[in-house]
Design an enzyme around this catalytic site. Structure first.
Site, mmCIF file in Angstrom:
data_model
loop_
_atom_site.group_PDB
_atom_site.id
_atom_site.type_symbol
_atom_site.label_atom_id
_atom_site.label_comp_id
_atom_site.label_asym_id
_atom_site.label_seq_id
_atom_site.Cartn_x
_atom_site.Cartn_y
_atom_site.Cartn_z
ATOM 1 N N TYR A 77 -4.154 -7.188 -4.314
ATOM 2 C CA TYR A 77 -4.154 -8.815 -2.871
ATOM 3 C C TYR A 77 -3.274 -8.083 -1.467
ATOM 4 O O TYR A 77 -2.144 -7.321 -2.039
ATOM 5 C CB TYR A 77 -3.625 -9.699 -3.739
ATOM 6 C CG TYR A 77 -3.051 -11.006 -3.262
ATOM 7 C CD1 TYR A 77 -4.231 -11.963 -2.959
ATOM 8 C CD2 TYR A 77 -2.398 -11.174 -2.517
ATOM 9 C CE1 TYR A 77 -4.149 -12.543 -2.471
ATOM 10 C CE2 TYR A 77 -1.670 -12.253 -1.560
ATOM 11 C CZ TYR A 77 -2.766 -13.390 -1.156
ATOM 12 O OH TYR A 77 -2.900 -14.505 -0.963
ATOM 13 N N ASP A 123 -1.735 -8.369 -12.401
ATOM 14 C CA ASP A 123 -1.315 -9.645 -12.099
ATOM 15 C C ASP A 123 -2.518 -9.860 -12.725
ATOM 16 O O ASP A 123 -3.540 -9.275 -12.744
ATOM 17 C CB ASP A 123 -1.318 -9.557 -10.235
ATOM 18 C CG ASP A 123 -2.273 -10.560 -9.665
ATOM 19 O OD1 ASP A 123 -2.354 -11.106 -10.297
ATOM 20 O OD2 ASP A 123 -1.999 -10.805 -8.276
ATOM 21 N N LYS A 158 -4.925 -20.588 -7.808
ATOM 22 C CA LYS A 158 -6.487 -19.772 -8.140
ATOM 23 C C LYS A 158 -6.600 -20.756 -9.564
ATOM 24 O O LYS A 158 -6.489 -22.322 -9.744
ATOM 25 C CB LYS A 158 -5.838 -18.213 -8.128
ATOM 26 C CG LYS A 158 -5.458 -18.095 -6.591
ATOM 27 C CD LYS A 158 -5.716 -18.345 -6.029
ATOM 28 C CE LYS A 158 -5.190 -17.895 -4.836
ATOM 29 N NZ LYS A 158 -4.140 -16.696 -4.330
HETATM 30 C C1 LIG Z 1 -3.226 -15.681 -4.498
HETATM 31 C C2 LIG Z 1 -3.296 -14.445 -4.776
HETATM 32 C C3 LIG Z 1 -1.519 -13.932 -4.679
HETATM 33 C C4 LIG Z 1 -0.742 -14.956 -4.114
HETATM 34 O O1 LIG Z 1 -0.272 -16.031 -4.353
HETATM 35 P P1 LIG Z 1 0.020 -17.454 -3.753
HETATM 36 O O2 LIG Z 1 0.077 -18.120 -4.414
HETATM 37 O O3 LIG Z 1 -1.305 -17.239 -2.608
HETATM 38 O O4 LIG Z 1 1.222 -16.609 -2.869
HETATM 39 C C5 LIG Z 1 -1.489 -13.039 -5.927
HETATM 40 N N1 LIG Z 1 -2.632 -12.661 -6.070
HETATM 41 C C6 LIG Z 1 -3.901 -12.098 -5.646
HETATM 42 C C7 LIG Z 1 -4.486 -12.053 -7.145
HETATM 43 C C8 LIG Z 1 -3.897 -13.867 -5.574
HETATM 44 O O5 LIG Z 1 -5.947 -13.831 -5.504
#
Ligand SMILES: *Cc1c(COP(=O)(O)O)cnc(C)c1O
Length: 385
Positions: free
Chosen positions: A107, A179, A204
């Site tokens: 990301y 992640d 998400k």
């Molecule tokens: C969006 C995202 C993030 C960051 O998260 P936020 O809620 O926007 O701060 C981190 N890792 C992945 C894979 C993401 O899609």
């Protein structure tokens, strides 16, 4: 059902709907209330109900943390104001001179945080191909404290073998962070494969409705939990009670949404794979994906994210994206509505010129849960442009 450990017998959806979410003690409210308060009355000096000040803790947040920890099969969970605030809290374990081993496909915001913010604090990083662990081991920097992986990766949908990476990381005495934003705990639970911490952007799929930003960390390591709670309180990147309420409400339907994301994405992949305007489709559910076997082993479904490369190059990719009608042209992902974007210019612009740069003919889709015929019809007209 507040004690998540007593709920091992319940299935995923039951836990999403009930763990940490007993009817409220005073009124019997079935839904966890939004505790819109900054402070809590104390019975005597220092004698309180477990809550004293809302930066430190709030019952709506506790309900979410208990439920989400249960979904990841974790002993502990801590919620933050955003995914990046959660990542920041993990990385604050590091000291000047420490090193982070990062995947070469991550990301963009994670890369920016590690390179531009922690870089200034004297922390170094290297970008690595986690599909080639022999090389990662051979190039190991002894100052490495954290290995940071995403799987599937954003936006190239690469798959990392969590168990193999955890074995290498632990052998070298470091901590593995995964992640899990793309897969969600419904499709993949990295702690079960040896990860030390799981991080989510709950913005998400967990929230799932494009209406709230948040981040979550799950772990079985009590020392890490103590550190995370300390940072959460000391730095203060905490979510408000409404944000927690919305996120928890969204996650109650995670399983049914993910089932639909999975089947809609599979139909989209099938259609894109035979289209002449598409040169390649990136999706772990494809048997032709280089790590399909690993994905099939560590995931129970392949998710709603699909990337593809436009046969006509960058200009063709732009034309496809800009002719979207049902798909919304926007950053972010993982919600009920279908989204389309150009990672090179949008989400991953901060990786330009680095090892994490993405191809300029790449189009990323977050396939929503609308009727599949409508999704396919829009893609068909976009690709015909
Ligand atoms: C969006 C995202 C993030 C960051 O998260 P936020 O809620 O926007 O701060 C981190 N890792 C992945 C894979 C993401 O899609």
């Amino acid at each position: 059902m507040t004690d998540q450990n007593s709920n091992e017998g319940f299935g995923f959806s039951t836990r999403a709907i009930h763990v940490g979410q007993d009817p409220e003690a005073i009124t019997g409210a079935v839904t966890v209330p939004v505790f819109q308060t900054s402070t809590f009355a104390q019975e005597a000096v220092g004698k309180h109900s477990g809550y004293e000040y809302a930066r430190t803790g709030n019952p709506t947040r506790t309900a979410l943390e208990t439920a989400f920890a249960s979904l990841e099969g974790a002993a502990f969970g801590v919620q933050f104001a955003s995914g990046l605030a959660a990542e920041d809290a993990i990385l604050r374990q590091l000291e000047p001179g420490d090193h982070v081993v990062l995947g070469n496909d991550a990301y963009g915001g994670t890369f920016r945080l590690i390179s531009k913010v922690f870089g200034k604090a004297g922390i170094t990083y290297s970008a690595n191909d986690f599909n080639d662990l022999d090389t990662v081991a051979a190039n190991w920097n002894p100052a490495t404290k954290i290995v940071w992986a995403e799987t599937p990766t954003n936006p190239l949908l690469n798959i990392v073998d969590i168990e193999a990476l955890a074995a290498l990381t632990h052998d070298k005495g470091a901590m593995l962070v995964v992640d899990n934003t793309f897969a969600t705990p419904y499709l993949q639970q990295p702690l079960r494969h040896g990860a030390d911490a799981v991080v989510h952007s709950t913005t998400k799929y967990l929230g799932g409705h494009s209406d709230v930003v948040g981040g979550f960390i799950a772990t079985n390591d009590s020392e890490l939990e103590t550190h995370l709670r300390f940072i959460n309180n000391a730095v203060g990147a905490v979510p408000g009670p409404w944000d927690c309420y919305l996120t928890l409400r969204g996650a109650k339907t995670l399983a049914v949404r993910m089932d639909r994301h999975n089947s809609n994405a599979a139909a989209v992949v099938e259609m894109l794979s035979r289209h002449k305007a598409v040169s390649s489709v990136l999706y772990p559910g494809l048997e032709s994906h280089p790590n399909h076997a690993i994905a099939a082993r560590q995931m129970s479904g392949f998710g709603g994210m699909v990337s593809f490369r436009a046969a006509g190059g960058r200009d063709a990719a732009m034309k496809i994206i800009e002719s979207a009608k049902l798909f919304t042209l926007a950053e972010s992902l993982g919600a009920v509505e279908s989204l389309i974007e150009h990672p090179g210019v949008m989400t991953h612009a901060s990786a330009a010129g680095s090892a994490l740069e993405v191809p300029d003919d790449l189009v990323r889709l977050s396939v929503g849960i609308e009727d599949i015929d409508d999704i396919l019809a829009d893609l068909d007209q976009m690709l015909g442009q």
